[in-house]
Structures are given as C-alpha cells and as structure tokens.
Design an enzyme around this catalytic site. Structure first.
Site, PDB file in Angstrom:
ATOM      1  N   ASP A 113      -2.701   2.496  -6.150  1.00 52.70           N
ATOM      2  CA  ASP A 113      -1.721   2.603  -4.974  1.00 52.70           C
ATOM      3  C   ASP A 113      -1.785   1.222  -4.289  1.00 52.70           C
ATOM      4  O   ASP A 113      -1.144   1.433  -3.101  1.00 52.70           O
ATOM      5  CB  ASP A 113      -1.970   3.693  -4.103  1.00 52.70           C
ATOM      6  N   GLU A 114      -2.632   0.155  -4.443  1.00 50.85           N
ATOM      7  CA  GLU A 114      -2.609  -0.941  -3.529  1.00 50.85           C
ATOM      8  C   GLU A 114      -2.604  -2.211  -4.471  1.00 50.85           C
ATOM      9  O   GLU A 114      -3.270  -2.184  -5.406  1.00 50.85           O
ATOM     10  CB  GLU A 114      -3.276  -0.785  -2.488  1.00 50.85           C
ATOM     11  N   ASP A 119       0.802  -1.250  -0.061  1.00 49.93           N
ATOM     12  CA  ASP A 119      -0.145   0.053  -0.057  1.00 49.93           C
ATOM     13  C   ASP A 119       0.894   1.212   0.050  1.00 49.93           C
ATOM     14  O   ASP A 119       1.679   1.366   0.900  1.00 49.93           O
ATOM     15  CB  ASP A 119      -1.056   0.023   1.230  1.00 49.93           C
TER      16      ASP A 119
END
Length: 359
Positions: A106-107, A13
């Site tokens: 983003d993860e 993350d």
C-alpha cells in the site's frame, strides 16, 4: 558547474488500504467501524477510519480492539484481493516513472525528477496519480511531494486521508522543526525515548544539538540525525529492491496440540508461500519455521542447503521435518509460519533436482 538537479520525490500511501478494499467490495461495510483480522485471536491487520476514531489501530490485539469499539466488525484478510489492487496501482506509477520503490502493498516512493510523460511538475504528477487511483480502483491515496525520501514520507502522512502535502526546498527545515522526532525515519521507540531523556522532542530540539554532541550520544547515527534536523536525506529511490525472504504465517482461532492438525496447517501455509515464490521467480537455500506457543514464546528453526530448494515438495518436506522436531508440542501452539530465505532468481539457480516419488 554541473550540479545535480533537485530531486522530485513522491511518496504515495493508500488510506487504510486493506479496510478500504473490504468496504469498497461490500457496500454494507461502508461507513462502519471495520477491522481486518481475526476476531477471537491474533491482531488487527488494518482498521477503517471509522474504527480509528475509537482508538483501534493496526497491530492491536483483537480483544483490545473489541473493548475499544464494541460495535467493531471483523473481516478475514483477503491478501489475493489486496495484491491484485496493489498491482493495479503500481501499473499507474510505472506510467510516470520507472523509478518506483514499493515498501509494501500500500505504499511506494517514486522519483519523478525526469518523468515519462514530460509533465515536469511533481505536484501535478502526484495529483494526477491520486485521481487515477480513485478512478481506476475506487480507493483514495494520500501523497507527499518533496526533494528527498525523508520529507516525502513525512508529508504523505500530514493531510491523511485523501490528502496531498508539498514540502519545497525552501520550507524543508522549517517543516521538520515542528514535528516530533518519533515520527522520523530511523528514530525507533527506544531512540525516541533516549532523545526525550536528553531534552529532544522535536526537530527544532534536534537541530540545536551539534554534530559532535550527537556523535557522542548516538555514535555512528549522529551525522544522520544531524542531517534529518536540517531536512537533508541522501537515500535514493531504489526500484525493484531484492527480496530478503518470502514467508507467511497464520494465527489459529484455537491453540493446536494435535500433530496431524499442525502438519496439515503447515502444508497449507507452505503451499501458499510457494505460490508466491514461483510467481516472483525466486529461488532460495534456507527454509525457516516459526512457532508461537500459547504463552507467546516463539521458537524458530531453519535448515540451509548448499543449493536452492528444488521445488514445493522439497520445501514442504524440509518444513515438515523442522516441525516434527518440535512434536508433540509441550503446550498449545497459536501460530505457525514457514518461509524461504537466502534468495536469488531462478536464472541464478542450478537445474532443480527431482525428488523421488513416494512408494
């Protein structure tokens, strides 16, 4: 005799991703409270850690964020830049495993039970990935390492920012016991509220309840919650999950009433969406319109074809038709969105039907 190996799952993350990209690209923003999003309208898309100290959070109305932090700096989102960095990071992931399940820009989850480099130790892989992300993008990432997706995601949030947390099979149940159930995947705000009313605040509280009791109070979700309280999760990392829809929306700085202005904004939004559709090689049959009025009332319209939409022109034509059915607007419009659903790949679609050129 042939038991399946213990899975090795990493959840990566990125730390305050959008805001961190902005601070990386503009040195004057570093160390300052920053929000990505509209200053006058809309909501905060992301907040830097400096802003979070004042209580600024993503999804917070921009006006509220400014009250929390009078010195807050707003910057306009640059999704093309974020997407470019995200692609860099995913390329790093694929150096270690083909089993990558992105959740957003983003993860992502990674299954490294059998890694491509033969490292064999999930913690070492996570450390190496985090080091490469820092070296190649100038950004930091937090990671959780465990034997299932549920625990890996919880772990990645444990030591943020720029942290690593490992939960082994021997420690999984004890790790869950200390955490509030509202952090559990699958326990939304309403369910957490219901659990609190029943005396369940932590994983330990949840574990005390029998399977029968949970089934009585939570129906078909009861066995799932029973497993979570014991650190059990059977969800697999699924690479390249199919898209359900592709869309974009924009909140305007001022409410729009003029039909020409609204149609112009829809054209701009629609062309951006179609670029993404083409880039991903997708095709779809349903065009979806979203309108949010100044009083926050939301109206949606959709039109489905018996074949995939043939191209950008037809996509915009259908979207324009949906919007025209709502014009002139009874009140100001603060947001427009346009999207495509009922998706497949271009290879699954018939040959596009050419549209006649306007006279």
């Amino acid at each position: 005799m042939n038991e399946a190996p213990v899975r090795k799952i990493i959840h990566v993350d990125m730390d305050a991703f959008y805001a961190s990209v902005e601070q990386r690209d503009d040195p004057q923003l570093r160390g300052k409270p920053l929000a990505v999003g509209g200053m006058h309208r809309g909501v905060v898309a992301a907040a830097s850690y400096e802003a979070r100290k004042f209580g600024v959070r993503s999804a917070m109305p921009s006006v509220t964020a400014k009250r929390c932090c009078p010195n807050l700096i707003f910057v306009k989102p640059r999704f093309d830049a974020y997407r470019e960095v995200s692609n860099q990071i995913r390329a790093i992931f694929h150096d270690y495993t083909p089993h990558v399940e992105p959740l957003s820009l983003d993860e992502a989850y990674l299954d490294v039970t059998e890694d491509l480099k033969g490292i064999g130790i999930a913690t070492k892989i996570a450390e190496e990935i985090r080091a490469r992300i820092r070296a190649e993008t100038g950004l930091t990432a937090s990671a959780g390492v465990s034997y299932n997706k549920f625990l890996a995601k919880l772990a990645s949030d444990q030591n943020k920012p720029d942290g690593l947390c490992v939960v082994t099979p021997a420690k999984g149940e004890a790790f869950v016991a200390k955490l509030p159930v509202k952090r559990f995947h699958g326990v939304g705000p309403k369910t957490a509220e219901k659990m609190a009313a029943l005396g369940i605040e932590t994983g330990a509280d949840l574990r005390e309840k029998s399977l029968e009791w949970l089934a009585r109070h939570f129906g078909s979700s009861g066995p799932y919650y029973h497993d979570l309280a014991r650190g059990i999760c059977h969800r697999q990392v699924k690479a390249d999950r199919p898209y359900k829809s592709v869309s974009a929306e924009d909140t305007f700085f001022e409410d729009l009433r003029d039909s020409a202005d609204l149609l112009g904004e829809l054209d701009r939004i629609g062309r951006h969406v179609w670029q993404r559709i083409e880039k991903k090689g997708l095709a779809g049959r349903t065009v979806n319109l979203k309108v949010k009025y100044q009083d926050f009332r939301i109206v949606t319209r959709a039109r489905s074809l018996d074949r995939p939409v043939s191209g950008c022109d037809e996509f915009l034509e259908i979207g324009t038709g949906l919007l025209r059915s709502l014009l002139p607007p009874p009140k100001g419009i603060r947001l427009l969105g346009l999207g495509l659903s009922n998706l497949g790949t271009e290879s699954e679609a018939p040959v596009p039907i050419p549209l006649p050129l306007p006279l």
